[in-house]
Design a protein around this motif. Structure first.
Motif, PDB file in Angstrom:
ATOM      1  N   VAL A 217       0.850  -1.198   0.000  1.00  0.00           N
ATOM      2  CA  VAL A 217       0.000   0.000   0.000  1.00  0.00           C
ATOM      3  C   VAL A 217       0.883   1.244   0.000  1.00  0.00           C
ATOM      4  O   VAL A 217       0.623   2.210  -0.722  1.00  0.00           O
ATOM      5  CB  VAL A 217      -0.947   0.006   1.216  1.00  0.00           C
ATOM      6  CG1 VAL A 217      -1.650   1.360   1.342  1.00  0.00           C
ATOM      7  CG2 VAL A 217      -1.977  -1.103   1.092  1.00  0.00           C
TER       8      VAL A 217
ATOM      9  N   ARG B 287       2.140   1.741  -3.461  1.00  0.00           N
ATOM     10  CA  ARG B 287       1.111   2.290  -4.339  1.00  0.00           C
ATOM     11  C   ARG B 287       0.904   3.780  -4.091  1.00  0.00           C
ATOM     12  O   ARG B 287       0.584   4.535  -5.008  1.00  0.00           O
ATOM     13  CB  ARG B 287      -0.195   1.521  -4.124  1.00  0.00           C
ATOM     14  CG  ARG B 287      -1.264   1.854  -5.135  1.00  0.00           C
ATOM     15  CD  ARG B 287      -2.385   0.820  -5.160  1.00  0.00           C
ATOM     16  NE  ARG B 287      -3.125   0.765  -3.908  1.00  0.00           N
ATOM     17  CZ  ARG B 287      -3.134  -0.264  -3.090  1.00  0.00           C
ATOM     18  NH1 ARG B 287      -2.416  -1.343  -3.368  1.00  0.00           N
ATOM     19  NH2 ARG B 287      -3.851  -0.242  -1.977  1.00  0.00           N
ATOM     20  N   LYS B 288       1.100   4.201  -2.840  1.00  0.00           N
ATOM     21  CA  LYS B 288       0.965   5.619  -2.490  1.00  0.00           C
ATOM     22  C   LYS B 288       2.257   6.397  -2.715  1.00  0.00           C
ATOM     23  O   LYS B 288       2.341   7.581  -2.385  1.00  0.00           O
ATOM     24  CB  LYS B 288       0.544   5.741  -1.018  1.00  0.00           C
ATOM     25  CG  LYS B 288      -0.831   5.164  -0.702  1.00  0.00           C
ATOM     26  CD  LYS B 288      -1.933   5.986  -1.345  1.00  0.00           C
ATOM     27  CE  LYS B 288      -3.305   5.469  -0.945  1.00  0.00           C
ATOM     28  NZ  LYS B 288      -4.398   6.311  -1.486  1.00  0.00           N
TER      29      LYS B 288
ATOM     30  N   ASP C 258      -5.357   0.942   6.251  1.00  0.00           N
ATOM     31  CA  ASP C 258      -6.173   1.610   5.252  1.00  0.00           C
ATOM     32  C   ASP C 258      -6.521   3.032   5.667  1.00  0.00           C
ATOM     33  O   ASP C 258      -6.541   3.949   4.837  1.00  0.00           O
ATOM     34  CB  ASP C 258      -7.451   0.807   5.000  1.00  0.00           C
ATOM     35  CG  ASP C 258      -7.176  -0.545   4.350  1.00  0.00           C
ATOM     36  OD1 ASP C 258      -6.095  -0.694   3.745  1.00  0.00           O
ATOM     37  OD2 ASP C 258      -8.029  -1.438   4.455  1.00  0.00           O
TER      38      ASP C 258
ATOM     39  N   GLU D 148      -7.350   5.039   2.340  1.00  0.00           N
ATOM     40  CA  GLU D 148      -8.077   4.149   1.447  1.00  0.00           C
ATOM     41  C   GLU D 148      -9.329   3.614   2.128  1.00  0.00           C
ATOM     42  O   GLU D 148      -9.371   3.520   3.367  1.00  0.00           O
ATOM     43  CB  GLU D 148      -7.188   2.972   1.023  1.00  0.00           C
ATOM     44  CG  GLU D 148      -5.990   3.387   0.175  1.00  0.00           C
ATOM     45  CD  GLU D 148      -5.405   2.207  -0.571  1.00  0.00           C
ATOM     46  OE1 GLU D 148      -5.603   1.056  -0.141  1.00  0.00           O
ATOM     47  OE2 GLU D 148      -4.747   2.450  -1.600  1.00  0.00           O
TER      48      GLU D 148
ATOM     49  N   HIS E 167     -15.464  -3.270   2.359  1.00  0.00           N
ATOM     50  CA  HIS E 167     -15.622  -3.688   0.977  1.00  0.00           C
ATOM     51  C   HIS E 167     -16.680  -4.780   0.878  1.00  0.00           C
ATOM     52  O   HIS E 167     -17.031  -5.443   1.857  1.00  0.00           O
ATOM     53  CB  HIS E 167     -14.299  -4.227   0.427  1.00  0.00           C
ATOM     54  CG  HIS E 167     -13.308  -3.146   0.146  1.00  0.00           C
ATOM     55  ND1 HIS E 167     -12.138  -3.370  -0.542  1.00  0.00           N
ATOM     56  CD2 HIS E 167     -13.302  -1.818   0.443  1.00  0.00           C
ATOM     57  CE1 HIS E 167     -11.456  -2.243  -0.633  1.00  0.00           C
ATOM     58  NE2 HIS E 167     -12.148  -1.300  -0.046  1.00  0.00           N
TER      59      HIS E 167
END
Length: 202
Positions: free
Chosen positions: A24, A27-28, A136, A141, A147
């Protein structure tokens, strides 16, 4: 024997969850410190919250190897994140093993402190799922728990099975095996279901 297996799974789960936190961060486009923070909170966050709520010493204050596992995992992922992304299809399954291990361990710890069975199940869910929730939130996120995917409910099912066999039937070995297996199986169904959803619904 069971204790050694659980310890190994606990280490493995910490490493796997740390990898997901580091990915994560990748990705950031975070720096190494961002990798370290997200990997660490993902790997030990759920267990930390569990220990605080149960009013017991936080495990990593004395078992420093968990911090080392998270830090080493973050650093390795920082430098070799591309291969991890290329093989990302196995990560949900590895994560499922970590989820199952943390569910059993969290439930077991709560029962060992004479917690009510319902509270023990909640502690199992917390140990298994809340590290990812903290990750998250910090990364900005939508939490995986919100989800359209089977995640916390897998830990709920495994925790109930563990309590049934360990607390009421007093079959400790069966409790570990079945609690772990049920969590893994339910999470596996969730992974397959998620993959088959239309992309617009994910």
């Amino acid at each position: 024997m069971i204790g050694e297996v659980l310890q190994g799974l606990d280490y493995f789960g910490t490493a796997v969850f740390a990898v997901t936190g580091a990915l994560v961060a990748d990705r950031k486009r975070m720096d190494l410190m961002g990798f370290l923070i997200l990997a660490t909170v993902t790997g030990i966050g759920g267990g930390t919250l569990r220990d605080l709520l149960l009013d017991r010493p936080v495990f990593w204050l004395t078992q420093w190897e968990y911090l080392v596992i998270a830090a080493v995992t973050a650093i390795v992922t920082f430098y070799v994140s591309k291969p991890f992304h290329q093989r990302a299809n196995w990560l949900p399954w590895a994560d499922a093993v970590g989820l199952a291990a943390f569910c059993v361990i969290g439930t077991q710890i709560a029962l060992s402190m004479d917690a009510n069975p319902m509270i023990a199940v909640m502690m199992g869910i917390m140990t298994a799922a809340f590290g990812g929730l903290i990750r998250d939130v910090l990364a900005g996120e939508p939490p995986l728990l919100l989800h359209r995917e089977i995640y916390a409910s897998a830990a709920l099912a495994g925790g109930i099975v563990y309590v049934l066999f360990a607390h009421w039937l007093e079959w400790s070995i069966a409790a570990v095996i079945l609690g772990f297996t049920v969590t893994l199986a339910v999470r596996g169904l969730g992974i397959r279901y998620h993959w088959h959803l239309p992309s617009a619904n994910r």
